[in-house]
Design a protein around this motif. Structure first.
Motif, PDB file in Angstrom:
ATOM      1  N   ALA A 148     -17.856  -1.038   9.476  1.00 15.67           N
ATOM      2  CA  ALA A 148     -17.221   0.225   9.046  1.00 15.67           C
ATOM      3  C   ALA A 148     -17.727   0.617   7.667  1.00 15.67           C
ATOM      4  N   ASN A 149     -17.827  -0.365   6.796  1.00 17.79           N
ATOM      5  CA  ASN A 149     -18.314  -0.116   5.444  1.00 17.79           C
ATOM      6  C   ASN A 149     -19.760   0.383   5.482  1.00 17.79           C
ATOM      7  N   ARG A 174      -5.782  -6.588   1.722  1.00 17.14           N
ATOM      8  CA  ARG A 174      -5.354  -5.262   1.259  1.00 17.14           C
ATOM      9  C   ARG A 174      -6.541  -4.309   1.194  1.00 17.14           C
ATOM     10  N   GLY A 175      -7.692  -4.836   0.778  1.00 18.34           N
ATOM     11  CA  GLY A 175      -8.891  -4.000   0.669  1.00 18.34           C
ATOM     12  C   GLY A 175      -9.457  -3.597   2.023  1.00 18.34           C
ATOM     13  N   HIS A 176      -8.999  -4.247   3.091  1.00 16.75           N
ATOM     14  CA  HIS A 176      -9.505  -3.934   4.437  1.00 16.75           C
ATOM     15  C   HIS A 176      -8.386  -3.489   5.365  1.00 16.75           C
ATOM     16  N   TYR A 201      -7.040  -0.594   5.933  1.00 22.66           N
ATOM     17  CA  TYR A 201      -7.279   0.617   6.746  1.00 22.66           C
ATOM     18  C   TYR A 201      -8.236   0.347   7.904  1.00 22.66           C
ATOM     19  N   VAL A 213       0.864  -1.185   0.000  1.00 18.12           N
ATOM     20  CA  VAL A 213       0.000   0.000   0.000  1.00 18.12           C
ATOM     21  C   VAL A 213       0.902   1.237   0.000  1.00 18.12           C
ATOM     22  N   GLN A 266     -11.921 -12.581   0.935  1.00 13.52           N
ATOM     23  CA  GLN A 266     -11.637 -11.226   0.448  1.00 13.52           C
ATOM     24  C   GLN A 266     -10.177 -10.868   0.687  1.00 13.52           C
ATOM     25  N   SER A 267      -9.713  -9.896  -0.091  1.00 15.12           N
ATOM     26  CA  SER A 267      -8.321  -9.482   0.041  1.00 15.12           C
ATOM     27  C   SER A 267      -8.137  -8.624   1.300  1.00 15.12           C
ATOM     28  N   PHE A 322      -6.926   1.097  11.664  1.00 13.88           N
ATOM     29  CA  PHE A 322      -7.706   2.043  12.488  1.00 13.88           C
ATOM     30  C   PHE A 322      -8.489   1.288  13.576  1.00 13.88           C
TER      31      PHE A 322
END
Lengths: 418, 114
Positions: free
Chosen positions: A174-175, A129-131, A133, A84, A126-127, A137
């Motif tokens: 979060a989404n 990388r997509g989660h 953040y 990232v 799921q990847s 956090f």
């Protein structure tokens, strides 16, 4: 075709950010003897760390700075492992992690939450990388781990399991919660973690285990911390000016940006202008502390670092000052009757620094809305901590989400009426 | 997680919001899903863009695709009170073309399937 952006081409940001983390370690090493630092780190690692626990009191300034830097380095390592780039959201993530490494997160208590997000990704196919953040956090819930282990005195494995479970809830929630405030609360995972904390503390309470809202608040550290952090913010401005070759007119574009999610200033304006913005935002926070007679300690420096990080991802002087002014007006500022909270009280001071999560409201709808939002934020944030029992470190993110939700709903309705 | 369907919906909603902001009274949207990519075109009869506006639009649309944020923040596309405009679209697509004159605009964006 797409021109693979300047943020990627410009690798300076990839070097500068970890350098600041290393600087924290070096500065920390000069604050205490090695033995005191090790002892301090042990104290930090074995404390419940609930909101508000100043690690500078628990372990000392040096140990707290080193813990903060290590927490940030874990975040940095995870971002790099997942390839990232060090753009706006990454800088915001790392500085927030370092900041809360001074009051509530430690290098081991953050890991179960991150692991929980990783497990969620594995189960859902799921990847990560997509989660990444929400995972980083999401370490706002680190006290969930330490409270279970050292507060309730259950086993370490229980704390780790609770941390993992809390982390597994973060990505979908979060989404989903982004839609509630439509990107007007920058600390969306703080909003999310508030609900996760609320869920877990109510389960604990149902079985006779409550938590105590703490207030371990360092004082007498102003001269040391002022000497570390004010020059750090100035260094960002100077380095930014060098990188931009002194072409400061372009910076005005940053000040005109509303700052709504997603505003990646590194991507939009380049790292140089972002650094200038980060330094200025950090200085504004410092000036506020000085003006209200506040203190520099773990939590307030954590606030300054979070503000600085988010100055790469939505905040700038023009959209944070109305919010901070609104908070100040709500305190015992002698301008309004019935105010009871002094501006330099712990809750009010942290509210002023972290209320800047609502910067997009001021940036998009103007300073009056910003002042109103800040004013409302102070009242909300002063009363929502009990809901999650201090398990969520981003209490202002939780309150900010609620405030943004109200403002967005009302403004939306007013717009429909036209 | 923002699904692929939600991301495509978001892109279309943002482009249509953009056309409505330009005062369009007629908007045609087309979504073509192919094996390796999805091509979305929105054509409107709005006020059109001048050269500077086209340049600015292309600047945001030509951002690098941000697949590390699209699963999390992608849900905001088409779901914001003040449409985030083309900024979010730029983060979700791999290529874009903008054609505009004194009247009407055609924006075509391409999202590769990874």
């Amino acid at each position: 075709m797409k021109n693979n952006d300047r943020a990627i081409a410009n690798n300076v940001n990839e070097i500068v950010i970890p350098l600041y983390l290393l600087a924290f370690i070096v500065i920390g090493l000069f604050q205490q003897s090695p033995k005191e630092i090790l002892q301090g780190l042990f104290e930090i690692f074995t404390h419940p760390g609930m909101l508000i626990t100043d690690y500078m009191v628990i372990g000392g300034v040096g140990a707290a700075l080193i813990n903060g830097a290590l927490v940030g380095l874990v975040g940095y390592g995870i971002l790099k492992l997942n390839k990232v780039p060090m753009n706006g959201p990454s800088i915001a993530t790392i500085f927030t992690m370092v900041g809360f490494g001074l009051f509530g997160k430690n290098v081991w208590s953050i890991l179960p939450v991150i692991l929980g997000v990783r497990l969620f990704c594995l189960i859902r196919g799921q990847s990560f990388r997509g989660h990444v953040y929400p995972a980083l956090f999401g370490t706002a819930l680190a006290p969930m781990v330490t409270q279970v282990v050292f507060g309730y005195e259950w086993r370490i494995v229980t704390g780790i399991i609770v941390g993992i479970l809390s982390g597994m809830i973060i990505p979908p929630l979060a989404n989903h919660l982004l839609i509630v405030h439509e990107g007007y609360n920058l600390y969306n995972v703080g909003f999310t973690a508030g609900f996760v904390g609320l869920l877990f503390i109510n389960i604990f309470r149902n079985y006779g285990h409550d938590s105590v809202i703490m207030e371990i608040w360092g004082t007498g550290l102003n001269s040391i911390l002022r000497r570390v952090f004010v020059p750090m913010f100035l260094s960002m401005i100077i380095f930014g000016i060098i990188l931009t070759k002194g072409k400061l007119k372009e910076y005005l574009k940053v000040l005109k940006h509303p700052g709504i999610l997603i505003s990646d200033y590194v991507n939009m304006y380049g790292f140089g202008y972002t650094l200038i913005n980060m330094g200025l935002v950090g200085l504004i926070g410092s000036v506020y502390i000085e003006l209200v007679g506040g203190v520099y300690n773990g939590p307030t420096v954590g606030g300054l670092l979070t503000m600085t990080g988010f100055a790469a991802f939505g905040k700038h002087p023009a959209n944070i000052t109305p919010i901070m002014l609104g908070v100040w007006l709500g305190t015992k500022s002698n301008l309004l009757p019935y105010s009871v909270m002094p501006a330099n009280a712990p809750g009010a001071l942290l509210a002023a620094l972290f209320s800047t999560t609502l910067a997009p409201l001021a940036g998009n709808f103007g300073p009056i809305v910003g002042i109103l939002a800040g004013f409302v934020h102070l009242t909300v944030v002063s009363n929502v901590g009990i809901l999650h029992g201090g398990l969520n470190l981003y209490n202002n993110g939780f309150a900010g989400g609620l405030v943004a939700m109200f403002f967005v709903a009302i403004i939306k309705d007013l717009k429909k009426g036209r | 997680m923002t699904t692929e369907k939600e991301k495509l919906q978001g892109i279309v909603k943002e482009l249509i919001a953009n056309a409505l902001d330009a005062g369009a009274t007629e908007i045609q949207a087309s979504v073509k899903i192919e094996a390796d990519k999805t091509v979305i075109t929105v054509k409107d009869n709005g006020s059109g863009m001048n050269e500077k506006e086209i340049k600015n639009a292309l600047k945001v649309l030509h951002q690098i695709r941000r697949d590390e944020i699209e699963d999390y923040y992608g849900i905001l596309a088409g779901n914001s009170l003040m449409a985030s405009g083309l900024n979010l679209v730029g983060m979700l697509v791999d290529d874009a073309v903008v054609e505009s004159g004194s009247e009407g605009t055609v924006i075509t964006v391409i999202r590769l399937h990874k």
